[in-house]
Design an enzyme around this catalytic site. Structure first.
Site, PDB file in Angstrom:
ATOM      1  N   LYS A 253     -16.203  16.223   5.790  1.00  0.00           N
ATOM      2  CA  LYS A 253     -14.766  15.906   5.715  1.00  0.00           C
ATOM      3  C   LYS A 253     -14.378  15.480   4.295  1.00  0.00           C
ATOM      4  CE  LYS A 253     -15.772  11.126   6.933  1.00  0.00           C
ATOM      5  NZ  LYS A 253     -15.786  10.095   7.992  1.00  0.00           N
TER       6      LYS A 253
ATOM      7  N   ARG B  43     -10.991   1.586  16.716  1.00  0.00           N
ATOM      8  CA  ARG B  43     -10.308   2.641  15.963  1.00  0.00           C
ATOM      9  C   ARG B  43     -10.015   3.712  17.010  1.00  0.00           C
ATOM     10  NH1 ARG B  43     -13.217   4.902  10.509  1.00  0.00           N
ATOM     11  NH2 ARG B  43     -14.051   6.412  11.976  1.00  0.00           N
TER      12      ARG B  43
ATOM     13  N   HIS C  37     -18.484   5.452  17.385  1.00  0.00           N
ATOM     14  CA  HIS C  37     -18.745   5.207  15.954  1.00  0.00           C
ATOM     15  C   HIS C  37     -19.056   3.721  15.763  1.00  0.00           C
ATOM     16  CE1 HIS C  37     -18.720   6.414  11.802  1.00  0.00           C
ATOM     17  NE2 HIS C  37     -17.614   5.787  11.467  1.00  0.00           N
TER      18      HIS C  37
ATOM     19  N   ARG D 238     -24.808  11.916  12.799  1.00  0.00           N
ATOM     20  CA  ARG D 238     -23.762  12.417  11.905  1.00  0.00           C
ATOM     21  C   ARG D 238     -23.957  11.821  10.505  1.00  0.00           C
ATOM     22  NH1 ARG D 238     -20.878  10.106  16.327  1.00  0.00           N
ATOM     23  NH2 ARG D 238     -20.109   8.534  14.878  1.00  0.00           N
TER      24      ARG D 238
ATOM     25  N   TYR E 279      -3.977  -1.037 -22.773  1.00  0.00           N
ATOM     26  CA  TYR E 279      -2.789  -1.767 -22.325  1.00  0.00           C
ATOM     27  C   TYR E 279      -3.072  -3.249 -22.097  1.00  0.00           C
ATOM     28  CZ  TYR E 279      -0.641   2.791 -21.325  1.00  0.00           C
ATOM     29  OH  TYR E 279      -0.118   4.049 -21.415  1.00  0.00           O
TER      30      TYR E 279
ATOM     31  N   CYS F  57      -6.578   3.805 -18.249  1.00  0.00           N
ATOM     32  CA  CYS F  57      -5.219   4.349 -18.261  1.00  0.00           C
ATOM     33  C   CYS F  57      -5.161   5.555 -17.315  1.00  0.00           C
ATOM     34  CB  CYS F  57      -4.830   4.775 -19.670  1.00  0.00           C
ATOM     35  SG  CYS F  57      -5.129   3.495 -20.918  1.00  0.00           S
ATOM     36  N   MET F  58      -4.001   6.182 -17.231  1.00  0.00           N
ATOM     37  CA  MET F  58      -3.858   7.316 -16.317  1.00  0.00           C
ATOM     38  C   MET F  58      -4.764   8.480 -16.703  1.00  0.00           C
ATOM     39  SD  MET F  58      -0.428   9.400 -15.177  1.00  0.00           S
ATOM     40  CE  MET F  58       0.442   7.934 -14.652  1.00  0.00           C
ATOM     41  N   ASP F  59      -4.927   8.698 -18.015  1.00  0.00           N
ATOM     42  CA  ASP F  59      -5.637   9.884 -18.486  1.00  0.00           C
ATOM     43  C   ASP F  59      -6.881   9.585 -19.306  1.00  0.00           C
ATOM     44  OD1 ASP F  59      -3.137  11.216 -17.724  1.00  0.00           O
ATOM     45  OD2 ASP F  59      -2.385  10.330 -19.592  1.00  0.00           O
TER      46      ASP F  59
HETATM   47  C1  LIG Z   1     -17.171   9.791   8.098  1.00  0.00           C
HETATM   48  C2  LIG Z   1     -17.807   9.688   9.412  1.00  0.00           C
HETATM   49  C3  LIG Z   1     -19.210   9.783   9.551  1.00  0.00           C
HETATM   50  C4  LIG Z   1     -20.151   9.790   8.383  1.00  0.00           C
HETATM   51  O1  LIG Z   1     -20.378   8.472   7.979  1.00  0.00           O
HETATM   52  P1  LIG Z   1     -21.424   8.122   6.815  1.00  0.00           P
HETATM   53  O2  LIG Z   1     -21.458   6.651   6.794  1.00  0.00           O
HETATM   54  O3  LIG Z   1     -20.836   8.713   5.575  1.00  0.00           O
HETATM   55  O4  LIG Z   1     -22.697   8.766   7.191  1.00  0.00           O
HETATM   56  C5  LIG Z   1     -19.740   9.816  10.818  1.00  0.00           C
HETATM   57  N1  LIG Z   1     -18.945   9.745  11.907  1.00  0.00           N
HETATM   58  C6  LIG Z   1     -17.604   9.629  11.807  1.00  0.00           C
HETATM   59  C7  LIG Z   1     -16.790   9.535  13.027  1.00  0.00           C
HETATM   60  C8  LIG Z   1     -16.988   9.575  10.570  1.00  0.00           C
HETATM   61  O5  LIG Z   1     -15.672   9.449  10.479  1.00  0.00           O
END
Ligand SMILES: *Cc1c(COP(=O)(O)O)cnc(C)c1O
Length: 386
Positions: A41, A134, A166, A222, A266, A313-315
């Site tokens: 992702k 969540r 999660h 995951r 700055y 800075c920005m750049d």
């Molecule tokens: C982003 C995400 C992961 C991966 O998590 P890591 O800590 O980067 O391994 C796994 N499961 C879900 C639901 C996530 O949103």
């Protein structure tokens, strides 16, 4: 840009490192009988989703995971045909195109199940909330949620293939929250089975739990941040030999002498205590360099660590060259593997008061991203804007 001149600012992603990390993590998962999902992702945490996905498949990842339906479709458009889960949509999102392309989807409400039943043919992972508050169905809603899933499956309107959740504090392996969540997840699995939902792919672990908590590997893990070679909990969970895939570098746009008493950038947050030389790095917060790392981060110039001076800075930002005459055009490594003395994404995270995830995911802007393969010689290289 002349081909002989390196880019002003570039992100180099080594796909050989990605493959190495995927093999390592998949092997750890296999130790408990679990399959591995590479989480790609957010443009693969800034590493380039399509290229990383391809590398992960080459290294044998049976699953890929993304957040949004758009990310899933982009992978299908790029030719990916393997198991793929997308887990974040909002009511009203049209999931028909992803379902039609064989992408697994997630649901956590009866309403979402009903919408998927209308779509037809969906492969659904039921998400339960085990403590993160969540996404996911809360415990009180499980009976109705599982019952609806089972009845829609019995009617042939969708296929229930997974059960997942999660973790809250996988980066704190000793936290009691992990034990509590594991138990709640086991309760959910038992209730799903009792509701007639069998053969589900159960998954709970992210990178930190892959490395520290085999009891939550279940059927599938995951792995996000560890796929990119970064430690999910530096100093807390042992690194099994991950290799960071991203190196960020540029060239000094200018180098010059300043006098004692001269302020830099700055607001003159930093004032030279003695005569020195400074170098200008042509990347800033517009490119994802965290402004919160102002006057704190370090870079590597001509082999030596050099401290940032004053505000980002920005750049652009300024580094102290400690009186040395380092010419404009000299290579600057912002961060990399750390193997050659350069700072790491973790060093930047500490300087910025954040986590390494945010450093690599946000870097981009005007950097040119390039994929290389350190296992394949100087061959295939692709260039694009992130
Ligand atoms: C982003 C995400 C992961 C991966 O998590 P890591 O800590 O980067 O391994 C796994 N499961 C879900 C639901 C996530 O949103």
């Amino acid at each position: 840009m002349s081909p002989s001149v390196p880019p002003r600012a570039e992100i180099e992603v080594d796909l050989a490192a990605v493959r190495h990390n995927v093999r390592l993590l998949a092997q750890i998962a296999a130790g408990t009988g679990a399959a591995f999902m590479a989480v790609v992702k957010a443009d693969a945490y800034g590493h380039g989703m399509v290229e990383v996905a391809r590398a992960a498949r080459e290294a044998g990842a049976p699953w890929l995971g993304v957040a949004t339906p758009e990310e899933a479709l982009a992978l299908r458009e790029a030719g990916d045909t393997g198991r793929l889960l997308c887990w974040l949509s909002a009511p009203g999102d049209d999931l028909a195109p992803v379902v039609a392309r064989g992408v697994d989807v997630s649901a956590y409400t009866v309403e979402a199940l009903d919408a998927l039943a209308v779509t037809g043919g969906a492969r659904v992972h039921l998400k339960v909330d085990t403590g993160l508050s969540r996404g996911g169905a809360v415990r009180d809603d499980w009976p109705a949620f599982f019952a609806r899933a089972a009845s829609l499956q019995a009617e042939g309107q969708l296929q229930v293939v997974g059960l997942w959740s999660h973790l809250v504090a996988s980066d704190e392996p000793d936290s009691a929250v992990n034990d509590a969540q594991e138990q709640v997840f086991r309760d959910a699995a038992a209730m799903a089975t009792a509701a007639g939902l069998t053969g589900l792919v159960k998954h709970l672990a992210n990178s930190a739990a892959i490395l520290s908590r085999p009891s939550v590997h279940f059927d599938l893990v995951r792995g996000g941040i560890a796929t990119y070679g970064l430690a999910p909990a530096p100093g807390v969970i042992a690194d099994p030999g991950l290799v960071p895939a991203m190196t960020v570098r540029g060239r000094l746009a200018m180098s010059k002498q300043i006098r004692a008493g001269d302020g830099v950038s700055y607001g003159h947050q930093w004032v030279a205590a003695h005569d020195t030389t400074v170098g200008l790095v042509p990347a800033g917060y517009g490119d994802g360099i965290p402004r919160s790392a102002s006057n704190r981060a370090e870079v590597q110039v001509a082999g030596a660590r050099r401290p940032m001076r004053g505000k980002v800075c920005m750049d652009q930002f300024v580094v102290d060259l400690d009186g040395e005459a380092v010419p404009a055009g000299t290579e600057v490594v912002l961060f990399g593997t750390g193997a050659h003395g350069e700072p790491t994404a973790q060093d930047w995270a500490e300087a910025a008061g954040t986590i390494n995830y945010e450093i690599v995911t946000r870097i981009g802007g005007r950097f040119v991203r390039r994929h290389v393969d350190s296992d394949a010689g100087a061959g295939a290289r692709t260039e694009e804007q992130p």
